[in-house]
Scaffold this active site. Structure first.
Site, PDB file in Angstrom:
ATOM      1  N   GLU A 131       0.854  -1.185   0.000  1.00 55.72           N
ATOM      2  CA  GLU A 131       0.000   0.000   0.000  1.00 55.72           C
ATOM      3  C   GLU A 131       0.889   1.233   0.000  1.00 55.72           C
ATOM      4  O   GLU A 131       1.956   1.234   0.640  1.00 55.72           O
ATOM      5  CB  GLU A 131      -0.897   0.031   1.245  1.00 55.72           C
ATOM      6  CG  GLU A 131      -1.723   1.315   1.327  1.00 55.72           C
ATOM      7  CD  GLU A 131      -2.764   1.316   2.432  1.00 55.72           C
ATOM      8  OE1 GLU A 131      -2.586   0.625   3.445  1.00 55.72           O
ATOM      9  OE2 GLU A 131      -3.769   2.036   2.267  1.00 55.72           O
ATOM     10  N   CYS A 183      -6.525   1.062   2.982  1.00 53.73           N
ATOM     11  CA  CYS A 183      -7.515   2.141   2.941  1.00 53.73           C
ATOM     12  C   CYS A 183      -7.375   3.018   1.706  1.00 53.73           C
ATOM     13  O   CYS A 183      -8.319   3.697   1.303  1.00 53.73           O
ATOM     14  CB  CYS A 183      -7.396   3.002   4.197  1.00 53.73           C
ATOM     15  SG  CYS A 183      -7.964   2.136   5.664  1.00 53.73           S
ATOM     16  N   ASN A 200     -12.218  -3.107   0.782  1.00 54.95           N
ATOM     17  CA  ASN A 200     -11.159  -3.216   1.790  1.00 54.95           C
ATOM     18  C   ASN A 200     -11.738  -2.909   3.160  1.00 54.95           C
ATOM     19  O   ASN A 200     -12.094  -1.767   3.428  1.00 54.95           O
ATOM     20  CB  ASN A 200     -10.036  -2.218   1.508  1.00 54.95           C
ATOM     21  CG  ASN A 200      -9.020  -2.187   2.637  1.00 54.95           C
ATOM     22  OD1 ASN A 200      -8.303  -3.154   2.854  1.00 54.95           O
ATOM     23  ND2 ASN A 200      -8.984  -1.093   3.386  1.00 54.95           N
ATOM     24  N   GLU A 201     -11.834  -3.884   3.979  1.00 54.65           N
ATOM     25  CA  GLU A 201     -12.329  -3.762   5.355  1.00 54.65           C
ATOM     26  C   GLU A 201     -13.401  -2.669   5.508  1.00 54.65           C
ATOM     27  O   GLU A 201     -13.342  -1.825   6.396  1.00 54.65           O
ATOM     28  CB  GLU A 201     -11.186  -3.593   6.357  1.00 54.65           C
ATOM     29  CG  GLU A 201     -10.254  -2.438   6.205  1.00 54.65           C
ATOM     30  CD  GLU A 201      -9.223  -2.341   7.346  1.00 54.65           C
ATOM     31  OE1 GLU A 201      -9.206  -1.297   7.995  1.00 54.65           O
ATOM     32  OE2 GLU A 201      -8.449  -3.279   7.579  1.00 54.65           O
TER      33      GLU A 201
END
Ligand code: AHR
Length: 683
Positions: free
Chosen positions: A78, A282, A412-413
């Site tokens: 990321e 994120c 994503n989460e």
């Protein structure tokens, strides 16, 4: 060609066509029409059964073996902690396209990290303009007006990301777009200078067009500096627009253009990851809908990519974009695992994490069909023939062949809201029906349990999602205490991708807790399909996340004990787990072992983790194997629980490799606070 069938919990069969050597995979692509797919599916299924039976029959020879994922350990990448721009992406110029803005960071603007210089008795001006950009996606550029060039001219200077590291004897490729706004050609001096203004290398360029034109030059410094700057000076009168001013070392990883920092990329390759997830984290779902990571904005010529704010408080040039991610995966023999937003933004958008995270926004339904098409287009871009619309773009970028995309993560989460669920299902259904060959990975929120976790798993069960992504960051004690978590997971449900995990810390104690857990992941490799430690890279003085795997600055790197644990597991993966090889007596949460067999190499791999304070004894029984070669290799990572590495002492904790003599049966003493990997050959 060998054909492997895999069944997710969901009874969703997906197909993967693999050349026996394992280096190339060709998947059924979206170019096939539904009818052809069904016929092929039928033939494939028959072949699968034969091949799978043959495999099982072969392995029946090793009593007690269990088939596990052959791609268990991989990387999570990321752009957090300056991992991409200023990190892995080898670009040396910061804010090369004058697209920085206060949206990235309050005091940033299009001329941030640049300096207007008038070294002699000269004058003129520099302005940032937007009237006729190189490309509409890249709206800002500068205009230099040289009224009086004097002896030394006027120009601009870029300090890079906290200055540039320049090495003597190496080559640096400079390029920029220029547009002459006055009739006469403008003479430019381009140079690398040390902090005292000493010129390390210089070249000359004369502009030759009143349209945007790309200019290039090579700089070959005879002396190096770890704090150099790039200086561009116009030495004749006139007016010149400039944009995308770029400087790359010629030596990038595998000499790729627009490439990656060689040392960092090599460290990732050394882990031998089976897959790489990107671009986050994120960063994927973004700070508000406008900040979602849209893959199409990140391909094509760099001057046409759309830059934007990075959710972690800086800027993304998208220079390291989807093409570069896929290319890197291919270069290191890792399967690409792109994660796409589930059409909702991060629930912490706008800093709402402070009030419990209610900032999730969902794409309006009126935009969903276009968004779904964007997801489908990615598959065509990655796998489709060069004659297809999106495959042609991949080919134009230099990769006519398929990138062999097999996995896509959706979300994503995310907070599992009705809006999320509705959009996830729409995307999921569309991809499933058009591309059954793609394995979709769902999401179960940001924690190891709780509301989102339960709801995420419920959706996975209802939709029969093949794999679901779990995330958790915990203290080391949690990892020791929860190492039996997956033993009781229902084998009929979705498989798990443990997409982000780490214990809070970079000491040996943390690394060993992760090693204990990874041994448990191998034991559960029939249900845990993939796992990746997070985050991966962290730049000194620019971190947003404290616990990371690799720390670096512009010239040096230190590897954490956690890195070595990842490397020792990841570069020693197998596809069968054997529970009957290592006997360790009592059940002790600080002591874990694992034995896997790699059917491709025929190697038996023993992993012995002792996170306790006393040596422990094990008995090894390799008599299940017809033949073993006594000359084995041992890698040992051993240090006090509190030991760490640092820039000052980078090899305080480091593995030691030695020869090892293995017998069919032997006793072994596992030292306190250590991880040992023993690799025994059978052929
Ligand atoms: O790995 C750092 C962050 O942790 C990721 O961006 C996010 O997915 C998680 O919360």
């Amino acid at each position: 060609m060998m054909i492997i069938a895999k069944r997710g919990i969901a009874n969703l069969t997906y197909l993967q066509f693999t050349k026996t050597k394992g280096s190339h995979q060709a998947f059924i692509c979206g170019v096939l029409n539904t009818l052809t797919k069904s016929i092929l599916f039928g033939i494939a299924f028959t072949l699968i059964t034969v091949a799978a039976t043959a495999q099982i029959a072969k392995q029946k020879a090793i009593p007690g073996s269990k088939k596990i994922s052959s791609e268990l350990f991989g990387l999570f990448f990321e752009d957090i902690n300056y991992a991409a721009d200023g990190g892995l992406y080898a670009e040396l110029v910061q804010n090369r396209s004058f697209e920085y803005s206060p949206t990235d960071k309050r005091d940033w603007h299009p001329f941030s990290f640049w300096q207007y210089v008038t070294p002699g008795f000269s004058y003129g001006s520099v302005s940032v303009e937007t009237n006729f950009p190189v490309h509409p996606n890249n709206p800002h550029y500068i205009v230099m007006t040289i009224e009086h060039a004097g002896d030394t001219g006027i120009g601009i200077k870029n300090h890079g990301f906290e200055r540039m590291v320049i090495k003597a004897g190496e080559k640096y490729n400079l390029s920029f777009f220029g547009k002459q706004l006055s009739a006469e050609s403008i003479a430019l001096s381009v140079s690398l200078q040390d902090p005292q203004g000493k010129v390390l290398s210089e070249n000359k360029i004369s502009t030759s067009s009143q349209d945007w034109k790309k200019y290039t030059a090579t700089l070959s410094p005879s002396a190096g500096s770890d704090s150099a700057s790039l200086v561009i000076i116009a030495t004749t009168k006139g007016k010149l627009a400039m944009d995308v001013i770029s400087l790359f070392p010629e030596k990038t990883f595998m000499k790729r253009s627009n490439g990656l920092r060689q040392d960092l990329a090599q460290l990732l390759a050394d882990i031998k990851p089976k897959f790489m997830r990107f671009p986050g984290g994120c960063l994927v779902h973004g700070d508000g809908l406008g900040n979602m990571y849209r893959w199409k904005n990140t391909i094509g010529p760099v001057e046409q990519r759309i830059e934007q704010k990075n959710i972690w408080g800086y800027h993304q040039t998208a220079g390291l974009g989807y093409y570069e991610y896929f290319q890197f995966c291919e270069d290191i023999n890792a399967k690409p695992l792109p994660v796409l937003p589930a059409a909702v933004s991060c629930q912490n958008s706008g800093g709402t994490w402070r009030i419990g995270g209610t900032g999730q926004k969902a794409l309006p339904m009126s935009e969903m069909q276009a968004y779904i098409q964007e997801v489908l287009d990615l598959i065509e871009w990655a796998n489709g023939p060069a004659t297809s619309t999106w495959g042609a773009k991949r080919a134009a970028a230099g990769h006519p062949g398929s990138f062999n995309l097999q996995y896509i993560g959706i979300g994503n989460e995310d907070k599992i809201t009705p809006e999320f669920e509705q959009r996830f299902k729409m995307i999921y259904d569309a991809v499933r029906s058009k591309h059954p060959e793609i394995t979709l990975i769902g999401t179960s929120g940001p924690f190891s349990d709780g509301e989102d976790f339960i709801k995420g798993w419920d959706i996975a069960a209802a939709l029969e999602v093949a794999v679901i992504d779990e995330h958790y960051y915990k203290n080391p004690e949690w990892f020791l205490g929860n190492q039996y978590r997956y033993d009781s997971y229902d084998r009929k449900k979705s498989k798990v991708y443990l997409g982000e995990y780490a214990s809070w810390g970079n000491s040996m104690k943390n690394a060993l807790a992760e090693a204990v857990y990874m041994a448990a992941l191998e034991r559960n490799g029939d249900i845990v399909h993939m796992a990746s430690y997070a985050p991966l890279l962290a730049k000194k003085n620019f971190t947003q996340w404290q616990t990371d795997m690799i720390f670096f600055d512009n010239s040096s790197v230190f590897l954490t004990p956690n890195y070595y644990v990842q490397k020792m597991f990841s570069s020693n993966q197998g596809d069968y787990f054997l529970g009957n090889v290592i006997s360790k007596g009592t059940k002790d949460t600080t002591f874990a072992t694992s034995c896997v067999y790699d059917s491709e190499t025929g190697d038996i791999i023993l992993k012995l983790v002792n996170a306790g304070t006393h040596d422990k004894n094990v008995k090894i029984d390799l008599s299940h194997f017809k033949r073993i070669i006594p000359g084995a290799t041992k890698v040992e990572l051993k240090a006090n629980a509190g030991a760490v590495n640092s820039f000052e002492n980078p090899r305080n904790v480091a593995p030691v490799t030695s020869d090892f003599k293995a017998g069919k049966k032997f006793d072994y003493v596992v030292p306190a606070s250590s991880l040992t990997v023993i690799r025994v050959k059978t052929k």
